[in-house]
Motif scaffolding. Structure first.
Motif, mmCIF file in Angstrom:
data_model
loop_
_atom_site.group_PDB
_atom_site.id
_atom_site.type_symbol
_atom_site.label_atom_id
_atom_site.label_comp_id
_atom_site.label_asym_id
_atom_site.label_seq_id
_atom_site.Cartn_x
_atom_site.Cartn_y
_atom_site.Cartn_z
ATOM 1 N N GLU A 90 0.854 -1.189 0.000
ATOM 2 C CA GLU A 90 0.000 0.000 0.000
ATOM 3 C C GLU A 90 0.890 1.239 0.000
ATOM 4 O OE1 GLU A 90 -3.566 2.119 2.629
ATOM 5 O OE2 GLU A 90 -2.665 0.222 3.272
ATOM 6 N N ILE A 91 0.718 2.076 -1.001
ATOM 7 C CA ILE A 91 1.519 3.287 -1.141
ATOM 8 C C ILE A 91 0.689 4.491 -0.705
ATOM 9 C CG2 ILE A 91 2.858 4.735 -2.715
ATOM 10 C CD1 ILE A 91 4.019 1.948 -2.265
ATOM 11 N N GLN A 96 -1.821 12.636 0.060
ATOM 12 C CA GLN A 96 -3.011 11.873 0.393
ATOM 13 C C GLN A 96 -3.222 11.738 1.900
ATOM 14 O OE1 GLN A 96 -1.903 8.278 -1.655
ATOM 15 N NE2 GLN A 96 -3.084 8.829 -3.485
ATOM 16 N N ALA A 97 -2.282 12.218 2.702
ATOM 17 C CA ALA A 97 -2.378 12.067 4.149
ATOM 18 C C ALA A 97 -3.587 12.834 4.689
ATOM 19 C CB ALA A 97 -1.099 12.554 4.811
ATOM 20 N N HIS A 112 -2.306 11.847 9.219
ATOM 21 C CA HIS A 112 -2.177 10.394 9.229
ATOM 22 C C HIS A 112 -1.511 9.944 7.929
ATOM 23 C CE1 HIS A 112 -4.038 9.049 12.847
ATOM 24 N NE2 HIS A 112 -5.219 9.590 12.596
ATOM 25 N N LEU A 113 -0.320 9.356 8.044
ATOM 26 C CA LEU A 113 0.258 8.668 6.891
ATOM 27 C C LEU A 113 -0.393 7.292 6.755
ATOM 28 C CD1 LEU A 113 4.044 9.579 7.280
ATOM 29 C CD2 LEU A 113 2.325 10.642 5.798
ATOM 30 N N VAL A 125 0.753 5.407 11.726
ATOM 31 C CA VAL A 125 1.903 6.310 11.637
ATOM 32 C C VAL A 125 1.372 7.707 11.367
ATOM 33 C CG1 VAL A 125 4.065 6.857 10.481
ATOM 34 C CG2 VAL A 125 3.362 4.468 10.744
ATOM 35 N N ALA A 126 1.691 8.643 12.266
ATOM 36 C CA ALA A 126 1.279 10.041 12.110
ATOM 37 C C ALA A 126 2.515 10.909 11.980
ATOM 38 C CB ALA A 126 0.435 10.492 13.297
ATOM 39 N N LEU A 127 2.397 11.938 11.172
ATOM 40 C CA LEU A 127 3.463 12.932 11.011
ATOM 41 C C LEU A 127 2.977 14.219 11.661
ATOM 42 C CD1 LEU A 127 6.118 14.006 9.808
ATOM 43 C CD2 LEU A 127 4.860 14.417 7.661
#
Length: 211
Positions: A90-91, A96-97, A112-113, A125-127
């Protein structure tokens, strides 16, 4: 040893056309009073003894037996059952986050990544981008959490008031329920990854997980 061969009539009648039913007479000199000993063996000009053996006994000729190969020694290939495992990639691009705003965060812009309402992966995984003066209030983390600073400097403070400065590529691991606060005390933005288990992840049974 001198060996001579000549065609004679077969046991059941004269030699057939093409040499079928012929018998090879092989003369082998032997010591003693007997000058020669005649060995008779049914021989076919193309197939050898096996073809005439079928005419006399009714059995099918076996080339494997003629070559000295035991049919019982055939290699047995074991067929192993392989369990099919579905694999995928999954890319997610940064564009798209999904943006979100967690409770108790001020001056922080997280995305949210990997995560969100419809996300079923095991890990989120969040940035998080911290503006100068941005902070996350002191509160316990809901699950085991990893912090990895990507740029800038962030100050991590525990419940005892101990402060730890995390620079680029520094990381911290917090066990579930650990109180913490995060603050950007510099005049430059700072960014870090926040990695946690996904509470909404699909539960996988043990046999399926081992496949």
């Amino acid at each position: 040893m001198a060996i001579t061969a000549s065609a004679f009539a077969g046991h059941n009648g004269p030699a057939m056309e093409g040499g079928r039913g012929a018998v090879a007479a092989i003369s082998v000199p032997l010591p003693g009073p007997v000058a020669h000993h005649r060995l008779l063996a049914p021989v076919h000009p193309l197939w050898g003894p096996s073809r005439n053996l079928r005419r006399r006994t009714g059995r099918q000729p076996c080339l494997r037996a003629a070559a000295g190969i035991d049919r019982r020694e055939r290699p047995v290939v074991a067929q192993q059952e392989s369990s099919a495992t579905i694999m995928s990639i999954e890319i997610i691009e940064l564009a798209q986050a999904e943006r979100f705003q967690p409770v108790g965060h001020h001056g922080v812009g997280p995305v949210h990544l990997f995560g969100g309402e419809r996300y079923e992966g095991a890990v989120t995984v969040a940035l998080s981008h911290y503006l100068p003066g941005g902070q996350a209030d002191l509160s316990p983390v809901p699950a085991e959490t990893l912090y990895i600073v990507l740029s800038g400097t962030l100050t991590l403070t525990d419940a005892d008031g101990s402060a730890h400065a995390l620079n680029a590529l520094d990381g911290a691991r917090l066990t579930a329920g650990t109180p913490r606060s995060v603050e950007n005390l510099t005049n430059l933005p700072a960014s870090m990854l926040v990695i946690r288990p996904n509470p909404a992840a699909r539960v996988t049974s043990e046999p399926e997980a081992r496949s």
